[in-house]
Design a protein around this motif. Structure first.
Motif, PDB file in Angstrom:
ATOM      1  N   ARG A 145      39.404  64.074  51.670  1.00  0.00           N
ATOM      2  CA  ARG A 145      38.479  62.965  51.525  1.00  0.00           C
ATOM      3  C   ARG A 145      37.667  62.744  52.808  1.00  0.00           C
ATOM      4  NH1 ARG A 145      40.149  57.037  49.111  1.00  0.00           N
ATOM      5  NH2 ARG A 145      38.038  56.109  49.131  1.00  0.00           N
ATOM      6  N   ALA A 146      36.352  62.495  52.637  1.00  0.00           N
ATOM      7  CA  ALA A 146      35.477  62.242  53.771  1.00  0.00           C
ATOM      8  C   ALA A 146      35.417  60.750  54.062  1.00  0.00           C
ATOM      9  CB  ALA A 146      34.081  62.769  53.484  1.00  0.00           C
ATOM     10  N   SER A 147      35.148  60.421  55.298  1.00  0.00           N
ATOM     11  CA  SER A 147      35.058  59.010  55.675  1.00  0.00           C
ATOM     12  C   SER A 147      33.621  58.523  55.798  1.00  0.00           C
ATOM     13  CB  SER A 147      35.784  58.773  57.011  1.00  0.00           C
ATOM     14  OG  SER A 147      35.191  59.558  58.041  1.00  0.00           O
ATOM     15  N   ASN A 148      32.664  59.457  55.936  1.00  0.00           N
ATOM     16  CA  ASN A 148      31.270  59.038  56.131  1.00  0.00           C
ATOM     17  C   ASN A 148      30.328  60.129  55.650  1.00  0.00           C
ATOM     18  OD1 ASN A 148      29.071  57.522  56.954  1.00  0.00           O
ATOM     19  ND2 ASN A 148      29.087  58.377  59.026  1.00  0.00           N
ATOM     20  N   LEU A 149      30.242  60.268  54.332  1.00  0.00           N
ATOM     21  CA  LEU A 149      29.437  61.339  53.745  1.00  0.00           C
ATOM     22  C   LEU A 149      28.317  60.712  52.911  1.00  0.00           C
ATOM     23  CD1 LEU A 149      29.723  64.412  54.019  1.00  0.00           C
ATOM     24  CD2 LEU A 149      30.788  64.444  51.765  1.00  0.00           C
ATOM     25  N   ASN A 150      27.200  60.440  53.543  1.00  0.00           N
ATOM     26  CA  ASN A 150      26.075  59.800  52.871  1.00  0.00           C
ATOM     27  C   ASN A 150      25.272  60.804  52.054  1.00  0.00           C
ATOM     28  OD1 ASN A 150      26.651  57.268  54.100  1.00  0.00           O
ATOM     29  ND2 ASN A 150      25.621  57.968  55.983  1.00  0.00           N
ATOM     30  N   ASN A 151      24.419  60.296  51.179  1.00  0.00           N
ATOM     31  CA  ASN A 151      23.538  61.148  50.396  1.00  0.00           C
ATOM     32  C   ASN A 151      22.518  61.838  51.302  1.00  0.00           C
ATOM     33  OD1 ASN A 151      24.731  60.582  47.961  1.00  0.00           O
ATOM     34  ND2 ASN A 151      23.191  59.090  47.314  1.00  0.00           N
ATOM     35  N   LEU A 152      22.175  63.058  50.937  1.00  0.00           N
ATOM     36  CA  LEU A 152      21.127  63.792  51.643  1.00  0.00           C
ATOM     37  C   LEU A 152      19.764  63.425  51.072  1.00  0.00           C
ATOM     38  CD1 LEU A 152      22.662  67.395  51.804  1.00  0.00           C
ATOM     39  CD2 LEU A 152      22.798  65.595  53.525  1.00  0.00           C
TER      40      LEU A 152
END
Length: 344
Positions: A243-250
């Protein structure tokens, strides 16, 4: 709605258009505009252009006709040498040894199915934002005037034209003002209740790619990033990615798309030259010739699925998030990435 003049006349007696011909062209273009406004403009694939909120009638411009007539005469005088600059033309039609001018004009209408380039403008089913694919000024809601000129050029005795015919006849039309890049051709009617304007990042100068394709690519990649963010991305081996902690949309990058296109144009079909430590592949694989836009859409969809939906090279993400140049497609899943681009 704009007032449609009856058989518009122009004072310059040297012009070859007649009031009847002017009216025929004016009626045909205003009818096409009305078809778009009513949501009845159908493409060859069965889809329809989004309906327009407003589409006022165009009126005739004698000044534009004079300008275009001067260009056609100058081009004829220069024939067979090229003559420029070429005016920004919205529609044109060409014939040899024309005897019936009414039939000549009507034949020009039929060659475009009366749509003046709209029947193949599939992007208009998604958004009326002009991205440079082709001139569609005829459907610009803010356009007010149009003018056309016709000219018979005596080509029979000009060098290089032997055997072609005695006269060439050309009609050229221009609509003003003209739509600019990134501007809506028209406001979409409220009857199109499912219409959502595209985000600014996917409004790029078009090549083979268009807004809809860019949106499709970004939706798939950002869906995976979202699943990784909430810990639900199942890898090809059945395990779940860490799981990622800070994976925003591109966001899409028009500049990067253009740069990739420029790089590809300098390569041969067999080149796969790229630096896997800093970039994804320039050429994924060769494919067959595309005939229709849906062929391109299907190919791109297949590639995105292969590289970002069911890619066994991503299985390492179940135990580590350390990047390896062995898997360059993983760039798109990095929390350091902010933009993405693709080019076909």
């Amino acid at each position: 709605m704009g007032q449609i003049p009856s058989n518009p006349t122009c004072p310059n007696i040297n012009l070859e258009m007649t009031p009847n011909l002017r009216q025929k062209i004016l009626d045909a273009m205003n009818t096409a505009r009305k078809t778009v406004k009513n949501g009845q403009m159908q493409f060859y694939n069965g889809q329809y252009a989004l309906p327009a909120a407003e589409m006022p009638n165009l009126i005739w411009s004698c000044a534009k006709e004079v300008e275009l007539h001067h260009y056609l005469k100058s081009a004829c005088d220069a024939n067979p040498e090229p003559h420029g600059p070429i005016p920004d033309i919205s529609w044109n039609h060409f014939g040899i040894d024309v005897a019936d001018y009414v039939a000549f004009i009507e034949n020009g209408f039929s060659q475009s199915n009366g749509t003046f380039g709209m029947s193949s403008s599939l992007f208009m089913a998604r958004s009326p934002i002009f991205t440079g694919t082709q001139r569609l000024d005829i459907y610009y809601a803010n356009a007010q005037t149009m003018g056309c000129a016709m000219y018979d050029c005596d080509i029979g005795k000009k060098a290089g034209n032997e055997g072609i015919g005695n006269f060439s006849t050309q009609v050229v039309c221009s609509v003003d003002p003209k739509v600019q890049f990134g501007e809506e051709l028209y406001e979409v009617s409220s009857s199109a209740t499912n219409y959502i304007p595209p985000s600014q990042d996917v409004i790029c100068q078009d090549s083979i790619f268009g807004i809809e394709l860019r949106e499709m690519v970004m939706a798939k990649i950002n869906e995976i990033r979202s699943k990784i963010q909430d810990g639900s991305y199942e890898l090809e081996n059945g395990e779940i990615a860490l799981r990622a902690s800070n994976l925003n949309n591109l966001a899409w990058s028009c500049d990067e798309e253009a740069e990739i296109g420029s790089a590809i144009s300098s390569l041969s079909c067999d080149d796969t030259l790229y630096n896997p430590a800093t970039e994804f592949q320039k050429i994924l694989r060769q494919t067959t010739l595309w005939i229709y836009p849906d062929d391109i859409k299907g190919f791109v969809n297949q590639l995105i699925n292969e590289f970002f939906v069911s890619n066994p090279n991503f299985n390492f993400l179940s135990s580590s998030t350390t990047y390896s140049i062995e898997y360059p497609a993983a760039f798109a899943l990095s929390d350091k990435a902010t933009t993405f681009a693709f080019y076909v």
